[in-house]
Enzyme design. Structure first.
Site, mmCIF file in Angstrom:
data_model
loop_
_atom_site.group_PDB
_atom_site.id
_atom_site.type_symbol
_atom_site.label_atom_id
_atom_site.label_comp_id
_atom_site.label_asym_id
_atom_site.label_seq_id
_atom_site.Cartn_x
_atom_site.Cartn_y
_atom_site.Cartn_z
ATOM 1 N N HIS A 33 -3.321 4.150 -7.716
ATOM 2 C CA HIS A 33 -3.625 5.276 -8.600
ATOM 3 C C HIS A 33 -2.657 5.305 -9.780
ATOM 4 O O HIS A 33 -3.062 5.508 -10.929
ATOM 5 C CB HIS A 33 -3.518 6.599 -7.832
ATOM 6 C CG HIS A 33 -4.583 6.799 -6.794
ATOM 7 N ND1 HIS A 33 -5.924 6.720 -7.085
ATOM 8 C CD2 HIS A 33 -4.494 7.100 -5.470
ATOM 9 C CE1 HIS A 33 -6.632 6.963 -5.995
ATOM 10 N NE2 HIS A 33 -5.788 7.191 -4.994
ATOM 11 N N HIS A 80 -1.620 2.177 -1.729
ATOM 12 C CA HIS A 80 -2.815 2.932 -2.120
ATOM 13 C C HIS A 80 -2.468 3.880 -3.276
ATOM 14 O O HIS A 80 -3.168 3.919 -4.294
ATOM 15 C CB HIS A 80 -3.333 3.725 -0.921
ATOM 16 C CG HIS A 80 -4.484 4.627 -1.240
ATOM 17 N ND1 HIS A 80 -5.796 4.263 -1.051
ATOM 18 C CD2 HIS A 80 -4.517 5.904 -1.744
ATOM 19 C CE1 HIS A 80 -6.592 5.264 -1.418
ATOM 20 N NE2 HIS A 80 -5.835 6.270 -1.848
ATOM 21 N N GLU A 81 -1.378 4.620 -3.100
ATOM 22 C CA GLU A 81 -0.961 5.548 -4.159
ATOM 23 C C GLU A 81 -0.483 4.790 -5.393
ATOM 24 O O GLU A 81 -0.661 5.259 -6.523
ATOM 25 C CB GLU A 81 0.140 6.468 -3.639
ATOM 26 C CG GLU A 81 -0.280 7.364 -2.482
ATOM 27 C CD GLU A 81 -1.442 8.266 -2.841
ATOM 28 O OE1 GLU A 81 -1.555 8.660 -4.021
ATOM 29 O OE2 GLU A 81 -2.249 8.578 -1.942
#
Length: 404
Positions: A26, A22-23
């Protein structure tokens, strides 16, 4: 026990990987738009190890169930050096900022899709095309529950459904005007109306009619042994044909998207219902019955992963991991800081505000001052931490168990 513990560990690792990716979403999207990524860490808390490459520090922290990606100038209140200014997020176009803030959500959706597709081809998934209409497979009697065994007492005759004229093969479409999607929903509606006379909308041979049914009142018991009145009509579900189906590589694409749509819809309902689950969690912590659909922490989900691994239910194991990805994606879109959705809401507010300023012949209003949002951020963060702690305690003292 060894397999169970291995399953617990495997699911916990799956959660950690999910958060790390998920990170990563980004970070990669920030790089695409030329933003400066200062730090990318897997885990949170005390730093265990890190390495610097270029302008980014990559590291691992002590608590693996988390992570963060620090981008220079995520808000106007972040300090940015003169050298970083051209690469600061706050100085980029609004749509690029939204894309980066949505990068983690996009990765979670893609992960969920990939898992479902793999399971669909390898073993089989819940068939998104199956007919789940509440169809009667057996008409029987109604009886009270035995408080010692939990089983229903022996009975004879016909229950309320049979007495009203409902037959095997009938399809129950609605109860008192409330549409019924499947048999579990029918059972839930009936259980809440002991002794009441309600109208069943029944389809038989292509014809639809309203059938009045006076629901029998029976005695059921909570897990704590407390009796309560419930409704019963003596109808048993017909097995769903082709409920789980394996798909070929090509047809699995459509099935994956169809099932994903159903799972995302259910996830939205789950996220919206979170506040209503808090009283049940408190009751579970105090020794009451733990509802099967109550929220779970990393600990609770990993324990269920262990149960599934112990019984070699790997398809369910991975489907649960896919569901977790969808929950993480949609929960992060809740428009409250410090979640991704809160930051996206700020960017969209700036965009809408500047649109109306232009209509009035005025220039852009500039980035939102996040210091003014700190009270909301503190309240939201405190609520999330409190909810997380409550769920964790419930998982420790009164965990959900799939197999007793």
């Amino acid at each position: 026990m060894a397999i169970y513990l291995a399953g617990v560990l495997a699911f916990a690792v799956g959660i950690a990987i999910t958060i790390a990716l998920h990170e990563l979403g980004h970070m990669l999207s920030a790089r695409v738009f030329g933003m400066r990524v200062r730090r990318y860490f897997v885990g949170f808390g005390p730093k265990l190890a890190s390495v610097r490459k270029g302008h980014t520090e990559y590291g691992v922290a002590a608590v693996p169930f988390g992570g963060f990606c620090e981008i220079a100038g995520m808000t106007a209140n972040d300090y940015v050096t003169d050298e970083e200014a051209p690469y600061a997020m706050v100085n980029k176009p609004w749509w690029q900022r939204v894309a980066v803030l949505s990068g983690g959500v996009a990765v979670n959706i893609l992960l969920g899709l990939s898992i479902i597709y793999s399971v669909a081809v390898a073993s089989g998934i819940p068939n998104p095309y199956a007919d789940h209409t509440a169809t009667v497979g057996e008409v029987t009697c109604t009886s009270d529950q035995n408080p010692e065994t939990g089983e229903l007492e022996p009975c004879v005759g016909t229950g309320a459904g049979g007495e009203a004229g409902i037959r095997v093969g009938d399809r129950i479409l609605a109860v008192d005007g409330q549409d019924i999607e499947d048999f579990p929903q029918l059972a839930e509606e009936v259980a809440e109306k002991p002794g009441e006379t309600v109208d069943f909308r029944v389809e038989r041979g292509g014809e639809i009619s309203e059938v009045p049914v006076t629901i029998d009142e029976v005695t059921r018991y909570t897990t704590g042994g407390e009796p309560f009145a419930a409704g019963s009509v003596g109808l048993v579900s017909q097995p769903i044909e082709d409920a789980v189906r394996q798909f070929g590589p090509v047809e699995a694409v459509g099935a994956t998207f169809a099932l994903t749509g159903q799972m995302l819809e259910a996830t939205v309902e789950g996220v919206l219902s979170l506040p209503s689950k808090i009283p049940g969690l408190i009751n579970a912590v105090l020794g009451g019955q733990r509802e099967e659909d109550s929220p779970m922490s990393v600990v609770g989900a990993s324990m269920i992963g262990g149960e599934l691994a112990e019984r070699s239910l790997w398809d369910v194991f991975f489907m649960m991991l896919a569901s977790l990805n969808f929950f993480l994606a949609l929960f992060n879109l809740v428009p409250l800081p410090p979640l991704d959705g809160g930051h996206i809401a700020v960017v969209l507010f700036e965009r809408i505000r500047d649109f109306f300023r232009r209509l009035n012949g005025r220039g852009p209003g500039g980035p939102v001052n996040y210091e003014k949002l700190m009270p909301i951020t503190y309240v939201a963060a405190a609520a999330l931490i409190s909810l997380g702690g409550l769920v964790l305690i419930a998982d420790v003292v009164n965990p959900i168990r799939l197999f007793g």
